[in-house]
Design an enzyme around this catalytic site. Structure first.
Site, short mmCIF file in Angstrom:
data_model
loop_
_atom_site.label_atom_id
_atom_site.label_comp_id
_atom_site.label_asym_id
_atom_site.label_seq_id
_atom_site.Cartn_x
_atom_site.Cartn_y
_atom_site.Cartn_z
N GLU A 33 17.85 17.41 -5.78
CA GLU A 33 18.34 16.35 -4.91
C GLU A 33 17.88 16.54 -3.46
OE1 GLU A 33 19.95 13.40 -5.56
OE2 GLU A 33 19.64 13.12 -3.43
N THR A 35 17.08 8.53 -6.13
CA THR A 35 17.03 9.43 -7.30
C THR A 35 16.55 8.69 -8.55
OG1 THR A 35 18.99 10.55 -6.46
CG2 THR A 35 18.39 10.99 -8.74
N HIS A 56 13.32 12.94 -3.40
CA HIS A 56 12.95 12.11 -2.24
C HIS A 56 13.36 12.86 -0.99
CE1 HIS A 56 17.22 11.24 -2.14
NE2 HIS A 56 17.14 10.92 -3.41
C1 GP9 Z 1 23.06 10.74 -8.27
C2 GP9 Z 1 22.14 9.95 -7.46
C3 GP9 Z 1 22.68 9.68 -6.11
O1 GP9 Z 1 23.67 10.11 -9.31
O2 GP9 Z 1 21.67 8.83 -8.09
O3 GP9 Z 1 21.88 9.63 -5.18
P1 GP9 Z 1 20.73 8.95 -4.36
O4 GP9 Z 1 20.03 7.98 -5.22
O5 GP9 Z 1 21.41 8.37 -3.19
O6 GP9 Z 1 19.89 10.13 -4.00
MN MN Z 2 18.62 11.60 -4.74
#
Ligand code: GP9
Ligand code: MN
Length: 647
Positions: A257, A301, A476
């Site tokens: 993440e 994500t 990202h």
């Molecule tokens: C986690 C993810 C959340 O479920 O999809 O985050 P983002 O897209 O904001 O990185």
């Molecule tokens: Mn993400």
């Protein structure tokens, strides 16, 4: 006996009748929110929004009844009944699926009814009459107290309409403040219902679907021809040195993440932030790509997931997981099914988050281990869901039970904006850059790094490590341009120039293949390139698949990366906001035409990919040797599903 007079002058106004209908309906809806739905209310603003969000729809829809001159009462009652029915249908659906009804669900009712079918009645209780009490009360009042009311003054509708729009805009304004980009990213049905209400959600869903299906409706099989020709002309053949080197092995993807590449080998006050990921970057048996970029749009994500598994680009606006989950895809899990692979996703958040429960069916995932499979007790969760350490720990037994070879994906969460950690989870000092978000980023990244090491150790201990290809990728950027002041200090530069900003879109990519020598790789690449790279390692030639990536390990790998906004980076030039810079110097290019050749390629490629995604063109195409999957064959009913269906 003398009749008791009504204390209020209820008997002479349609507006009074309407007012009662609105209040009753509001209370009923709010009660339903509290009793039936797990909306995850985190703060006072959300509590407040949940309480007020039924008002605008109650005013708007019930207000439509005031348009009637003669039969306004009846119209209000009928509208109330329809809305109550909609609410109740959602309640029953939610009791089984933990999700709200959407247009695609309705249109698939026929083919899907087996899933719910017989159990519908078992999901209803006599208490549910409560959800129609306001309708019953209105009928009673209409017959008893409002029998002789005078003609309706239709002008009142305009005032009611104006009022309802004002209330709605107020509601939306507060919602966007608490959750920016609520509508544009529209990430979760739970969120939309929590912030805007069950009825407004339905309207939003209908609009989204009309938009989507009209693009689809005007397409036909001839539209794929251009894309097919483009694809054939741009295919990157595999490198015989690596082709099939991972044949039959398991696959584990880990989405890191918000993890950016500048963190690799970064030292905060002399201390490595991510020692484990650093050691992997220097490991001779792991490929580490240090010019690798994310290509995500608003879907973040989920866009990264989409890129990695389809080798198609996400949407320019909105998220493909939300808006195009009904499309036909030929994703990696579905392709590998044909080679005997089982597939699963592990994610410590609820399955509706980002519409994953719908999208993963279209991608062909056999199993989806979502929050329901994890112990979501408070000390295990933070921000978006499971903390990475308990998440990996609890995932291991589930992973070990999968049929091999498997193709799996792990989505970490701890390193998510705003990167705040619980005190007991961090032993790493925060940064000191005058920006809380940036300061905390080092702590949450350090925690994620420890969690990954723990995961690798567990894989080594149970023997999976030696028969599994492991792909780690930053999904990202984590630190947006809003934090440039602090980032100048972090990077030790005077200015975050456009090219530095473009380079900050670099995320790390690692590929570990047991028995294959790796090392640092400098070729330019993006998330779209990973699928052909992986499939070629597994010994599957991708030439028949409609994809846009170029095998990173091929000797003919192209040297440019398209960003979703049409800009790009390459070993020679970087284009930002249509301006051309030299990659080596970061200076504006002296020749304005310098970027043109790659710019043309980037624009064509994005357009070709958009053709497929917006018009759902893969429904007209079957790669040779590929067996199409049917999303309706998949169910992610959770660990308690068998218990529920016996009700
Ligand atoms: C986690 C993810 C959340 O479920 O999809 O985050 P983002 O897209 O904001 O990185
Ligand atoms: Mn993400």
């Amino acid at each position: 006996m003398k009749k008791v007079k009504m204390p209020l002058k209820l008997n002479n106004s349609y507006l009074t009748f309407f007012g009662i209908a609105v209040v009753l309906f509001w209370i009923k809806t709010y009660a339903a929110y509290q009793i039936e739905f797990k909306l995850g209310i985190d703060n006072n603003m959300q509590k407040f929004l949940l309480a007020i969000n039924p008002i605008s729809s109650a005013l708007f829809f019930l207000g439509l009844g005031l348009l009637f001159k003669k039969r306004a009462k009846l119209a209000i009652i009928i509208i109330n009944f329809i809305l109550s029915f909609l609410l109740y249908a959602n309640i029953v659906y939610y009791r089984f699926f933990n999700d709200f009804i959407t247009m695609p669900v309705i249109s698939q009712m026929g083919s899907n009814s087996g899933t719910l079918g017989d159990s519908i009645t078992s999901l209803m209780t006599p208490f549910d009459v409560f959800y129609f009490t306001d309708t019953i009360i209105l009928i009673f009042l209409a017959l008893k107290f409002f029998r002789k009311i005078t003609e309706n003054n239709r002008k009142s509708y305009k005032i009611v309409l104006l009022f309802s729009i004002t209330v709605f805009l107020f509601n939306l304004g507060l919602a966007e403040k608490d959750r920016p980009q609520l509508l544009s990213r529209s990430f979760d049905r739970n969120y939309l219902v929590k912030y805007l209400g069950a009825y407004n959600f339905t309207i939003f869903d209908v609009i989204q679907n009309i938009k989507s299906s009209s693009q689809r409706a005007f397409a036909d099989s001839s539209d794929i021809t251009d894309v097919e020709n483009y694809r054939k002309a741009n295919y990157t053949p595999p490198n015989s040195k690596y082709f099939g080197k991972a044949k039959g092995m398991n696959v584990i993807y880990v989405s890191l993440e918000s993890f950016q590449n500048f963190m690799i080998d970064y030292k905060l006050n002399g201390q490595e932030v991510t020692p484990f990921l650093n050691s992997l970057a220097h490991d001779n048996n792991t490929f580490y790509f240090d010019n690798f970029y994310h290509q995500t749009g608003q879907g973040k994500t989920s866009d990264a997931e989409f890129l990695m598994e389809n080798s198609l680009y996400p949407m320019a606006q909105g998220a493909v997981f939300i808006n195009k989950a009904q499309n036909t895809y030929q994703a990696a899990p579905a392709i590998l099914k044909g080679y005997g692979y089982s597939s699963a996703v592990f994610h410590g958040n609820y399955k509706t988050f980002w519409n994953r429960n719908v999208m993963y069916k279209a991608l062909g995932y056999d199993q989806f281990f979502d929050a329901e499979y994890y112990d979501m007790k408070p000390e295990n969760t933070k921000n978006y869901g499971m903390k990475d350490k308990p998440y990996f720990e609890e995932s291991m037994p589930m992973l070990e039970k999968l049929k091999q070879p498997f193709y799996t994906k792990f989505i970490t969460l701890s390193n998510h904006f705003p990167f705040e950690m619980d005190q007991q989870d961090t032993d790493f000092p925060a940064g000191d850059f005058g920006d809380t978000v940036v300061n905390q980023y080092f702590q949450s990244a350090h925690y994620m790094d420890q969690a990954l090491e723990q995961f690798f150790n567990a894989l080594k201990a149970d023997g999976l490590y030696d028969k599994t290809v492991i792909v780690l990728y930053g999904d990202h950027y984590g630190i947006s341009e809003n934090h440039n002041e602090a980032m100048k200090k972090v990077l030790g530069v005077n200015e975050i120039t456009p090219t530095i900003n473009a380079e900050l879109q670099e995320v790390p990519l690692y590929i570990h293949v047991p028995g294959v020598k790796g090392g640092v790789q400098h070729q330019y690449g993006g998330e779209v390139d990973v699928r052909p790279t992986l499939l070629h390692l597994l010994g599957i030639d991708t030439k028949d698949y409609m994809e846009f990536g170029s095998d990173l390990l091929s000797t003919q790998h192209r040297d440019w990366v398209a960003f979703r906004n049409g800009d790009f980076v390459s070993s020679k030039d970087i284009q930002v906001n249509d301006k051309c810079y030299s990659t080596a110097t970061g200076e504006l290019s002296t020749n304005p035409e310098e970027c043109k050749p790659i710019d043309t390629k980037v624009k064509t490629e994005l357009q070709m990919s958009d053709e497929i995604v917006y018009k759902d063109l893969l429904r007209f195409y079957k790669p040779s040797g590929y067996t199409p999957i049917n999303p309706d064959d998949y169910n992610y009913l959770g660990p308690k599903a068998s218990k529920n269906s016996k009700h």
